[in-house]
Write a protein that holds these residues in place. Structure first.
Motif, PDB file in Angstrom:
ATOM      1  N   PRO A 116       0.792  -1.237   0.000  1.00  0.00           N
ATOM      2  CA  PRO A 116       0.000   0.000   0.000  1.00  0.00           C
ATOM      3  C   PRO A 116       0.828   1.293   0.000  1.00  0.00           C
ATOM      4  O   PRO A 116       0.475   2.246  -0.687  1.00  0.00           O
ATOM      5  N   ALA A 117       1.919   1.350   0.733  1.00  0.00           N
ATOM      6  CA  ALA A 117       2.711   2.582   0.815  1.00  0.00           C
ATOM      7  C   ALA A 117       3.371   2.954  -0.514  1.00  0.00           C
ATOM      8  O   ALA A 117       3.831   4.084  -0.679  1.00  0.00           O
ATOM      9  N   TYR A 118       3.414   2.028  -1.471  1.00  0.00           N
ATOM     10  CA  TYR A 118       4.083   2.269  -2.748  1.00  0.00           C
ATOM     11  C   TYR A 118       3.103   2.437  -3.898  1.00  0.00           C
ATOM     12  O   TYR A 118       3.511   2.628  -5.040  1.00  0.00           O
ATOM     13  N   ARG A 119       1.817   2.387  -3.600  1.00  0.00           N
ATOM     14  CA  ARG A 119       0.786   2.564  -4.627  1.00  0.00           C
ATOM     15  C   ARG A 119       0.524   4.053  -4.849  1.00  0.00           C
ATOM     16  O   ARG A 119       0.698   4.858  -3.953  1.00  0.00           O
ATOM     17  N   GLY A 120       0.111   4.369  -6.068  1.00  0.00           N
ATOM     18  CA  GLY A 120      -0.251   5.755  -6.375  1.00  0.00           C
ATOM     19  C   GLY A 120       0.926   6.700  -6.504  1.00  0.00           C
ATOM     20  O   GLY A 120       0.748   7.910  -6.474  1.00  0.00           O
ATOM     21  N   LYS A 121       2.133   6.161  -6.656  1.00  0.00           N
ATOM     22  CA  LYS A 121       3.337   7.001  -6.755  1.00  0.00           C
ATOM     23  C   LYS A 121       4.010   6.866  -8.125  1.00  0.00           C
ATOM     24  O   LYS A 121       5.134   7.311  -8.310  1.00  0.00           O
ATOM     25  N   GLY A 122       3.340   6.191  -9.056  1.00  0.00           N
ATOM     26  CA  GLY A 122       3.898   6.046 -10.395  1.00  0.00           C
ATOM     27  C   GLY A 122       4.824   4.863 -10.557  1.00  0.00           C
ATOM     28  O   GLY A 122       5.389   4.664 -11.637  1.00  0.00           O
ATOM     29  N   VAL A 123       5.000   4.059  -9.535  1.00  0.00           N
ATOM     30  CA  VAL A 123       5.909   2.905  -9.611  1.00  0.00           C
ATOM     31  C   VAL A 123       5.345   1.846 -10.554  1.00  0.00           C
ATOM     32  O   VAL A 123       6.025   1.380 -11.467  1.00  0.00           O
ATOM     33  N   GLY A 124       4.093   1.462 -10.351  1.00  0.00           N
ATOM     34  CA  GLY A 124       3.465   0.453 -11.207  1.00  0.00           C
ATOM     35  C   GLY A 124       3.367   0.902 -12.644  1.00  0.00           C
ATOM     36  O   GLY A 124       3.660   0.135 -13.572  1.00  0.00           O
ATOM     37  N   SER A 125       2.981   2.160 -12.856  1.00  0.00           N
ATOM     38  CA  SER A 125       2.866   2.640 -14.241  1.00  0.00           C
ATOM     39  C   SER A 125       4.238   2.691 -14.910  1.00  0.00           C
ATOM     40  O   SER A 125       4.364   2.364 -16.093  1.00  0.00           O
ATOM     41  N   ALA A 126       5.289   3.054 -14.171  1.00  0.00           N
ATOM     42  CA  ALA A 126       6.641   3.071 -14.751  1.00  0.00           C
ATOM     43  C   ALA A 126       7.074   1.656 -15.145  1.00  0.00           C
ATOM     44  O   ALA A 126       7.648   1.454 -16.226  1.00  0.00           O
ATOM     45  N   LEU A 127       6.790   0.676 -14.284  1.00  0.00           N
ATOM     46  CA  LEU A 127       7.122  -0.715 -14.618  1.00  0.00           C
ATOM     47  C   LEU A 127       6.380  -1.173 -15.869  1.00  0.00           C
ATOM     48  O   LEU A 127       6.959  -1.793 -16.768  1.00  0.00           O
TER      49      LEU A 127
END
Length: 189
Positions: A116-127
């Protein structure tokens, strides 16, 4: 927690980490048996909203999540034995997973998940953007994934990245990103 079947043997993987994420302290590595507790926790977070609505004692919820995680893991390693089973780390701590099957011209994101702390920060979309660019470079025709019906945020992200709805499969929507016309190459690998 139940004994889980092993991941396929560790190997080199083709999935690249975006430069921006590397600079921010992220790394990808092959998942290993000792990741089971983290992956089980990540799975529980992916079902937290659903489980909050269930009126079971905590022990029953934990037993249910243990069994569902074990079933999912068995399914993934059996049916996607050739996939890349990757753990995303941030400053050496596991924070997510990315499982990718690169079968022929049609790739599949078997699973992608972040704590949860890493969601909504563009990490998933960058991957995912990096993966789509790789699919285009390597001659794939498409990249598919499944998203749970109620996961509105993920569905919105995938649509913004160019994925389109295809079919409902149980409680999941199959979505597919097509390599832009004229950009597919002959895959000689």
């Amino acid at each position: 927690m139940q004994t889980l079947p092993a991941f396929p043997p560790e190997q080199l993987f083709a999935t690249e980490l975006p430069e921006r994420l590397r600079h921010e302290g992220y790394a990808l590595r092959w998942a290993v048996e000792s990741d089971a507790a983290f992956l089980r926790e990540l799975y529980a977070w992916s079902r937290a909203e659903e489980m909050a609505q269930v009126v079971w004692p905590e022990g029953a919820k934990d037993a249910f999540l243990d069994s569902q995680f074990a079933l999912q893991h068995r399914h993934f390693v059996h049916y996607f034995a050739q996939a890349e089973f990757l753990v995303l780390e941030h400053r050496h701590a596991p924070v997510g997973r990315l499982y990718v099957s690169r079968q022929k011209e049609d790739w599949l994101v078997v699973d992608i998940g972040l704590m949860p702390a890493y969601r909504g920060k563009g990490v998933g979309s960058a991957l995912l953007q990096q993966l789509l660019a790789a699919a285009e470079r390597h001659g794939a025709r498409s990249v598919a994934l499944h998203v749970e019906q109620h996961n509105v945020r993920a569905h919105k992200l995938y649509r913004e990245l160019g994925f389109r709805d295809e079919a409902m499969e149980g409680f999941h929507q199959l979505m597919r990103w097509q390599v832009p016309a004229g950009k597919t190459q002959l895959n000689t690998a």
